[in-house]
Write an enzyme that holds these catalytic residues in place. Structure first.
Site, PDB file in Angstrom:
ATOM      1  N   GLU A 251       0.981  -1.187   0.067  1.00 18.15           N
ATOM      2  CA  GLU A 251       0.006  -0.101   0.080  1.00 18.15           C
ATOM      3  C   GLU A 251       0.938   1.278   0.005  1.00 18.15           C
ATOM      4  OE1 GLU A 251      -1.719   3.162   1.057  1.00 18.15           O
ATOM      5  OE2 GLU A 251      -1.906   2.504   2.705  1.00 18.15           O
ATOM      6  N   CYS A 285      -1.986   9.108   2.808  1.00 23.26           N
ATOM      7  CA  CYS A 285      -1.742   8.713   1.597  1.00 23.26           C
ATOM      8  C   CYS A 285      -2.956   8.619   0.573  1.00 23.26           C
ATOM      9  CB  CYS A 285      -1.227   7.293   1.596  1.00 23.26           C
ATOM     10  SG  CYS A 285      -2.726   6.035   2.316  1.00 23.26           S
TER      11      CYS A 285
END
Length: 479
Positions: A251, A285
């Site tokens: 990720e 993010c």
């Protein structure tokens, strides 16, 4: 003011404060005061953790799914009971406002509870055989000991997904948590320990990232690697994992487009935009970081964004009125200044903020940049801070082309009142997650992950359990 803890590692059921890797000073990003000294692992502690994880896996794999479920449910209960302390520690060394820290701590219990229930649903299947007296079955088994690496921006949220997912599947895990914000992760692990996780099943280490990752990933004990962090580091760990044929979940970074069409509810879009952009001071993010606004509504959106962002209270996280805290790392303030200066040099106008705040602490003002050039660095480098660059577009095709132009593909946001436009965007955007007319990401029951350089694999949802399972096919001819 909150009190800190004695930082420690946890290996094979033991809390360790004296290590062979030295120590690292932990500081409060709001006032730069020293909080404590974090022990770092050396090779000896890593080898011990690997041995523990190997033994722990044999124990935990043989534990029934029902019993794993019950243990995780006890962990979730402890996290709920201790969420205030977890939140206080997170605010001290990570910097986010106490209200955000409380939300993250409470959400951790929801994630653990979700995986507790998923532990009982690692289903296989029966395949109809071509021949009589043959039974063909597919069995799902835990992949093995896991090495997990988590970032500093969400010290509980990122750790709990990996820990709970691995444990629900029957894996043991060594988690290297963030050195910048270790305390809340330490206390999270304490909840698992106090709930009765067997020794060796969950091990917590801190250390020099490159040394820890190379030592763990190259070990034959580790069968799965899970990493959340930047694209360059993710590619390095992915390449190292591939050399040793380790399964990975990555990720990685994002640079999320936020598209506002001419028919959108501008006030609603601005409200969501400001909330998402400044959550955790933009250190997210999946935060929106490229705002593509239709030319017909651009100025109205910019005015609404400016009005809301200018009212944000920036301050120390433990002050209840604070809505945005400091950046966790001091270097990030200099990075924000550099991105703003570069955008202005390329013709952008600073519509709000653009400067460092306070003499002490890592504070940067909520910032809006207007008419940003695609050549400016902020247009293709993830800002990871409270900077919102605005771009005008005229057609649907322009919005999609520009949104898909980068190698990032983690999250995307769309605001429109047209169902057709919404459906088309969902299909056309190259992103692992698309949220339309609201923020609907990162819930325990939903998958979280990206495409392209933003990584592969998902955490959360049923996909989060599958990441830690392997498939075994069995074909048996009855005697």
């Amino acid at each position: 003011m909150y009190t800190y803890i004695q930082p420690a590692l946890h290996i094979d059921g033991e809390w360790i404060t004296n290590t062979s890797g030295g120590t690292l000073e932990v500081r409060n990003p709001a006032d730069e005061t020293r909080l404590g000294d974090l022990p770092l692992v050396g090779a000896a502690e890593l080898d011990r953790a690997l041995d523990a994880a190997q033994r722990g896996f044999k124990i935990w794999k043989a534990t029934s799914a029902w019993d794993r479920c019950q243990t995780l449910r006890r962990v979730a209960q402890l996290v709920r009971e201790r969420h205030e302390r977890l939140a206080e520690l997170m605010t001290l060394d990570q910097g986010k406002p106490i209200q955000e820290s409380r939300m993250e701590a409470k959400a951790a219990a929801d994630h653990i509870e979700w995986y507790a229930e998923e532990a009982r649903r690692g289903y296989g299947r029966v395949i109809p055989a071509r021949l009589p007296s043959v039974r063909q079955t597919v069995v799902r088994e835990p992949v093995g000991p896991v090495a997990a690496f988590t970032p500093w921006n969400f010290p509980i949220n990122q750790a709990v997904r990996k820990i709970a997912g691995a444990l629900a599947a029957g894996c043991s895990i060594i988690i290297k948590a963030p050195e910048e914000s270790p305390a809340s992760c330490i206390e999270l692990v304490r909840c698992f320990v106090d709930a009765g996780i067997p020794n060796g099943v969950l091990n917590l280490v801190f250390g020099r990232p490159a040394e820890v990752s190379s030592h763990l990933i190259s070990s034959p004990v580790i069968r799965k690697v899970s990493f959340t962090g930047s694209v360059p580091v993710g590619k390095q760990l992915g390449a190292l994992s591939a050399q040793h044929m380790k399964r990975t979940t990555m990720e990685l970074g994002g640079h999320a487009p936020f598209i506002v069409f001419a028919d959108a509810d501008i006030q609603a879009a601005a409200t969501v935009a400001v909330a998402l952009k400044h959550r955790n001071a933009g250190q997210v993010c999946a935060a929106p970081s490229r705002f593509y606004v239709h030319a017909d509504v651009h100025d109205a959106f910019a005015a609404a964004f400016r009005e809301r962002a200018s009212r944000l209270v920036v301050g120390c996280g433990w002050e209840i009125s604070t809505q945005m805290g400091p950046l966790t790392k001091g270097a990030r303030v200099a990075a924000m200044e550099s991105l703003v200066a570069d955008a202005v040099a390329h013709g952008a106008t600073v519509g709000l903020g653009g400067t460092r705040l306070r003499d002490k602490g890592h504070f940067f003002a909520p910032t809006m940049l207007i008419d940003v050039s695609p050549e400016a660095r902020v247009s293709y480098e993830e800002p990871f801070g409270p900077i919102a660059p605005l771009y005008r577009f005229d057609t649907y095709a322009q919005a999609i082309e520009r949104s898909n132009a980068l190698e990032f593909g983690l999250a995307a946001y769309v605001f429109t009142l047209s169902h057709k436009t919404a459906v088309d965007c969902a299909a056309d955007l190259e992103s692992g997650m698309v949220s339309i007319n609201h923020f609907g990401l990162a819930l325990p029951e939903t998958p979280f992950g990206g495409v392209k350089d933003s990584g592969h694999g998902s955490e959360g949802g049923t996909e989060g359990l599958e990441a830690y399972l392997t498939t075994k096919f069995v074909s048996e001819l009855g005697a």
